[in-house]
Design an enzyme around this catalytic site. Structure first.
Site, PDB file in Angstrom:
ATOM      1  N   LYS A   1      -0.988  20.172  32.669  1.00 20.26           N
ATOM      2  CA  LYS A   1      -0.099  19.884  31.633  1.00 20.26           C
ATOM      3  C   LYS A   1      -0.705  20.278  30.252  1.00 20.26           C
ATOM      4  CE  LYS A   1       3.176  18.947  32.530  1.00 20.26           C
ATOM      5  NZ  LYS A   1       4.214  19.944  32.864  1.00 20.26           N
ATOM      6  N   THR A   2      -1.500  21.140  30.096  1.00 20.15           N
ATOM      7  CA  THR A   2      -1.836  21.729  28.676  1.00 20.15           C
ATOM      8  C   THR A   2      -1.733  23.082  28.265  1.00 20.15           C
ATOM      9  OG1 THR A   2      -4.050  22.585  30.129  1.00 20.15           O
ATOM     10  CG2 THR A   2      -3.986  20.369  29.287  1.00 20.15           C
ATOM     11  N   GLY A   3      -0.496  23.567  29.226  1.00 22.20           N
ATOM     12  CA  GLY A   3      -0.053  24.828  29.006  1.00 22.20           C
ATOM     13  C   GLY A   3      -0.870  26.053  29.717  1.00 22.20           C
ATOM     14  N   THR A   4      -1.442  25.992  30.769  1.00 19.55           N
ATOM     15  CA  THR A   4      -2.048  26.679  31.632  1.00 19.55           C
ATOM     16  C   THR A   4      -1.264  27.553  32.292  1.00 19.55           C
ATOM     17  OG1 THR A   4      -2.176  25.089  33.548  1.00 19.55           O
ATOM     18  CG2 THR A   4      -4.114  25.258  32.128  1.00 19.55           C
ATOM     19  N   THR A   5       0.081  26.974  32.616  1.00 19.28           N
ATOM     20  CA  THR A   5       1.108  28.059  33.234  1.00 19.28           C
ATOM     21  C   THR A   5       1.667  29.111  32.321  1.00 19.28           C
ATOM     22  OG1 THR A   5       2.015  25.965  34.786  1.00 19.28           O
ATOM     23  CG2 THR A   5       3.430  27.979  34.591  1.00 19.28           C
TER      24      THR A   5
ATOM     25  N   SER B   1       3.110  13.856  28.693  1.00 23.44           N
ATOM     26  CA  SER B   1       3.586  15.103  29.498  1.00 23.44           C
ATOM     27  C   SER B   1       3.480  15.065  30.871  1.00 23.44           C
ATOM     28  CB  SER B   1       2.967  16.488  29.164  1.00 23.44           C
ATOM     29  OG  SER B   1       3.703  17.590  29.565  1.00 23.44           O
TER      30      SER B   1
END
Length: 681
Positions: free
Chosen positions: A577-581, A673
Site C-alpha cells: 500500500k505504498t504505490g509499488t503496484t 489504506s
C-alpha cells in the site's frame, strides 16, 4: 491546484531518480558471501589495532567453531555503544586495556583474554635457547604400507602444563606438552612471558622454566577472576587449538561447550568397482589391508565400518584381472564370513552417471532399480537409506527429479555433499539442509584425493600430511565438529594405502591426545537425526546460493553462463500500500525492462524469498519466472519482502549485489489504506 501540481512534480522527480539508480551499470556476477551462515549467538569482540597474524588465526578458528565475533580496530564511542547494547560475553585484546576500558568491562562483568606480545609492558622476551627443555614421550604412528602399529616417540619440549587446573579439559597430557615442527624453529625466536612478582596474584596454567634460574615463566595464566593472559608464541603449536576451545568454554561459563566431548565419524569410500576408470583398482591384498585397518579403528570406535559406494555395472567388467580378483574376493569371500559382510554398502548409481541434468524420471528409476537389484542379488549389507551421487551431481545445485525419485521410489532419506553452500569456501563453512524429505549432510575434507596415491609424493611433501594429522586441519575437524563425514576414493586404499593410514592414525591420535569420546558407529539416518534435530536444527531449511559465483557449482548446475544474466537486476520490496503496484506497472512499459511473469495465485508478485512453499521450488523455478533476454533488464516486485527477515537472508545468499527499491509514504496514510483493503476483503 498548485498543491496537487507540486505533489505530482515531486512524484515525477522521485520516479526519475529511482529510474536513474536502477539503470546504473553494475556487474551481474555475484560474489560468494558467508554472512547468511548460521553461527552460535554467543557474542565475542576482538579488539586489535593491527589485525596481526595471531588475530587472523583466531578469527579463522572461530569460524571453524561457528562462533559469532566482531572485530574492532580502535576504541571509540561506537565500540562502547556496542558493548553496552550487545553485552559481549568475551573480549579478546592484543594489548593491555586502559582504565576506561577496564571500568566498562568491570561494570558489565565482561570476561577478558589478553594476548602477550611486544605491546606488553610487563612482559619479558625470552628466546627458546633460554628455556629449559625436558624429554617427553607421546604416542603416535609412523607410516607403514602394510602394518598399522602404534609407537612411542620422544621429543624435547619446554612447555609445561599445571596438573588439575580448572581450565584444560580436552588435552590428556599431564605435565609436558609435546611440540613438533617438521621445520625447526629458530632458537633465537622470542617468546613473550610473564614473570610473577609478589604484587601479582595469578593462577598459572601453561608455563616454561628458565634454563639459568629455573624461574617459572608464565605463558597462560588467570589474573583476577575470568581474566586470562595468553602468550602469542603458543599459536605456533598444535595444542593451542584445544586450549583455545577450553579458554572460550571457561570464560563464557560453559555457554560454549563444543557440543560435549562425544564425536561421530563416518568414512565413505566411493567408486569401489571403478578401478579401470581411475587406474586405481584394488587387488586382493588391498582388501585384506582395508579389513585390518577397519579392525584397528574398531579398537576405539565400537562397530566401526567403512562404507563402500558401489556402481554395480563395473563389477567383474574390468579389463584388469587383478581388479576382477579383488572384486570377487569382496563379493564371495574366502572365509566363513564373506568379506562383503565386513563393510556397509551404499548406492552410487548403476553406471557412475552424473545426475546434474537428469530430466527423465523413468530412466533414473530404471538405472537405480538395476543397481539395487545387483545389491540384492549379491546380498550386500546396505545402509538402505543412504545414497551418494557421483561428483555430488544433482544434490547441490538441486535437481528436484533426483530427490523425488530417490525418496518416493527407493526411500533414500540421507545423502551428503561438499558443495553447499559453495564448493570453494572453507571446509568449516560447509552446511547441511533438508530438501523433500532427504537430509543432506556436509562432508569434511580429509586431505585425500584421487591424485594422492603415494605417501612420498604427497603434494608439497609427506610432512604436510603429517602436519594435517598431528594437530592440524584434519585433527581440528574432529575437535570442532560433533559429526564428521569423510569421502575418500578407492585409489586411496591401493598403491600406498594412505587411506588406511590416515584414518587409523587420526582416530588413534584423537583417542590418545585428547579426552574426546568416540560414539559407536551409527547408521546415516541416525546421524542425520542427530545433526538436524540435536546439533543444528536451524539448518533444516536450505538457503540457495548463486551457482554463477562458483565454477564447480556452475558446471554441476548446467554450465550455461547465459542463465546468470536472467537473474533480476533489481527488486521492488514494498511495503504494501505504498504505490509499488503502480511503480511496477510504469516500469513494465519501458522497452528495456522486463518484469517477472504473472502468477495466478500471487498476480504480479513472485514472493519467492518470503514464501517457504514457493522458495522450495528452487532456483530453476525462480529463473523460469523471467525472460532469458540478455538485452533487457529483468526485475520483480514482491511487497512481502519488506517485513520478512528470512527474505533478506535469502536475498543476500542468492543475490548479494541486488539493488532494492523501497517505497516510503506517510505511515498514517499507508495504515489507513491497508485498513480499507482489509475491510473490502
Amino acid at each position: 491546484m498548485v498543491r496537487c501540481t507540486l505533489k505530482r512534480a515531486i512524484k515525477a522527480l522521485s520516479f526519475c531518480l529511482i529510474f536513474v539508480i536502477i539503470c546504473t551499470y553494475y556487474s551481474s556476477q555475484s560474489v560468494p558471501n558467508k554472512n547468511f551462515l548460521q553461527r552460535k549467538s554467543l557474542s565475542i569482540f576482538i579488539l586489535s589495532s593491527t589485525r596481526s597474524k595471531t588475530i587472523q588465526r583466531i578469527s579463522l578458528f572461530f569460524n571453524e567453531l561457528r562462533l559469532n565475533y566482531v572485530e574492532y580496530r580502535r576504541i571509540d564511542e561506537h565500540f562502547y555503544e556496542n558493548v553496552k547494547t550487545l553485552l559481549p560475553r568475551l573480549i579478546i585484546l592484543d594489548y593491555h586495556p586502559d582504565e576506561n576500558l577496564r571500568s566498562v568491562i568491570n561494570q558489565y562483568e565482561i570476561k577478558l583474554l589478553i594476548l602477550l606480545n611486544a605491546q606488553c609492558t610487563d612482559c619479558t622476551k625470552v628466546s627458546y635457547s633460554e628455556m629449559l627443555f625436558e624429554n617427553v614421550s607421546y604416542p603416535t604412528m609412523d607410516f607403514n604400507r602394510d602394518v598399522l602399529k602404534p609407537v612411542i616417540h620422544t621429543t624435547k619440549s619446554p612447555f609445561r602444563l599445571v596438573q588439575h587446573n580448572k581450565i584444560i579439559q580436552i588435552l590428556r597430557f599431564d605435565t609436558v606438552l609435546p611440540y613438533f615442527h617438521h621445520q625447526q624453529f629458530e632458537r633465537k625466536t622470542k617468546c613473550f612471558v610473564f614473570r610473577t612478582t609478589d604484587n601479582h596474584r595469578t593462577d598459572t596454567i601453561v608455563y616454561v622454566h628458565s634454563r639459568t634460574s629455573s624461574e617459572k615463566l608464565k605463558l597462560l595464566f588467570e589474573y583476577h577472576e575470568k581474566q586470562l593472559y595468553l602468550s602469542e608464541c603458543l599459536f605456533d603449536y598444535w595444542f593451542i587449538w584445544p586450549v583455545m576451545m577450553d579458554i572460550v568454554r571457561y570464560l563464557t561459563s560453559n555457554e560454549y561447550d563444543y557440543h560435549g566431548l562425544k564425536r561421530y565419524v563416518q568414512v565413505d569410500i566411493d567408486d569401489i568397482f571403478l578401478g579401470d576408470k581411475s587406474n586405481g583398482y584394488l587387488i586382493s591384498d588391498d582388501i585384506q589391508a582395508l579389513i585390518r585397518s577397519q579392525l584397528f579403528i574398531q579398537n576405539y570406535i565400537e562397530n566401526f565400518r567403512y562404507r563402500l559406494g558401489f556402481s554395480g555395472y563395473y563389477y567383474s567388467n574390468s579389463t584388469n584381472e587383478h581388479a576382477n580378483e579383488a572384486n570377487r574376493l569382496l563379493m564371495t569371500g574366502k572365509t566363513v564370513l564373506d568379506e562383503k559382510d565386513r563393510f556397509t554398502w551404499f548406492h552410487h548409481t548403476w553406471k557412475h552417471e552424473k545426475l546434474t541434468n537428469v530430466t527423465n524420471k523413468i530412466l533414473l528409476i530404471s538405472s537405480t532399480e538395476t543397481n539395487m537389484a545387483f545389491a540384492q542379488k549379491h546380498q550386500l549389507p546396505l545402509d538402505e537409506n543412504y545414497a551418494v551421487a557421483p561428483h555430488h551431481s544433482g544434490i547441490y545445485p538441486i535437481n528436484h527429479i533426483v530427490y523425488d525419485v530417490w525418496h518416493r521410489f527407493f526411500n533414500f532419506t540421507v545423502t551428503s555433499t561438499e558443495n553447499y553452500p559453495y564448493h570453494y569456501q572453507l571446509p568449516s563453512d560447509r552446511r547441511g539442509f533438508i530438501y523433500r524429505n532427504i537430509s543432506v549432510l556436509p562432508r569434511r575434507s580429509c586431505g585425500l584425493y584421487t591424485t594422492t596415491r603415494n605417501y612420498t609424493t604427497y603434494p608439497n611433501g609427506s610432512h604436510r600430511l603429517e602436519r594435517i594429522l598431528m594437530g592440524g586441519r584434519l585433527f581440528r575437524t574432529i575437535l570442532t565438529n560433533p559429526i564428521s563425514i569423510f569421502m575418500s576414493h578407492n585409489v586411496n586404499y591401493g598403491h600406498d594405502r594412505m587411506g588406511n593410514y590416515v584414518f587409523a592414525k587420526l582416530v588413534y591420535l584423537i583417542s590418545k591426545w585428547t579426552n574426546i569420546q568416540w560414539s559407536r558407529d551409527l547408521s546415516s539416518s541416525e546421524l542425520a537425526r542427530k545433526y538436524f534435530h540435536h546439533f543444528y536444527p536451524e539448518e533444516q531449511m536450505p538457503i540457495f546460493t548463486n551457482p554463477c559465483s562458483d565454477r564447480i557449482l556452475m558446471n554441476l548446475w548446467n554450465g550455461n553462463d547465459s542463465l546468470c544474466t536472467t537473474f533480476p537486476q533489481f527488486i521492488i520490496v514494498g511495503p504494501q500500500k505504498t504505490g509499488t503496484t503502480a511503480l511496477h506497472a510504469m516500469l513494465s512499459q519501458h522497452p528495456d525492462l522486463r518484469p517477472s511473469r504473472a502468477i495466478s495465485t500471487t498476480f504480479e508478485e513472485v514472493q519467492f524469498f518470503s514464501n517457504n512453499t514457493i522458495y522450495l521450488n528452487g532456483i530453476n523455478w525462480y529463473l523460469n519466472q523471467f525472460d532469458p533476454d540478455e538485452q533487457s533488464m529483468n526485475f520483480e516486485k514482491s511487497a512481502t519482502y519488506f517485513d520478512s527477515a528470512v527474505s533478506i537472508k535469502r536475498l543476500k545468499a542468492l543475490l548479494p549485489n541486488i539493488r532494492l527499491i523501497m517505497m516510503l509514504t506517510e505511515p498514517g496514510h499507508r495504515a489507513y489504506s491497508r485498513y480499507q483493503v482489509r475491510c473490502q476483503q
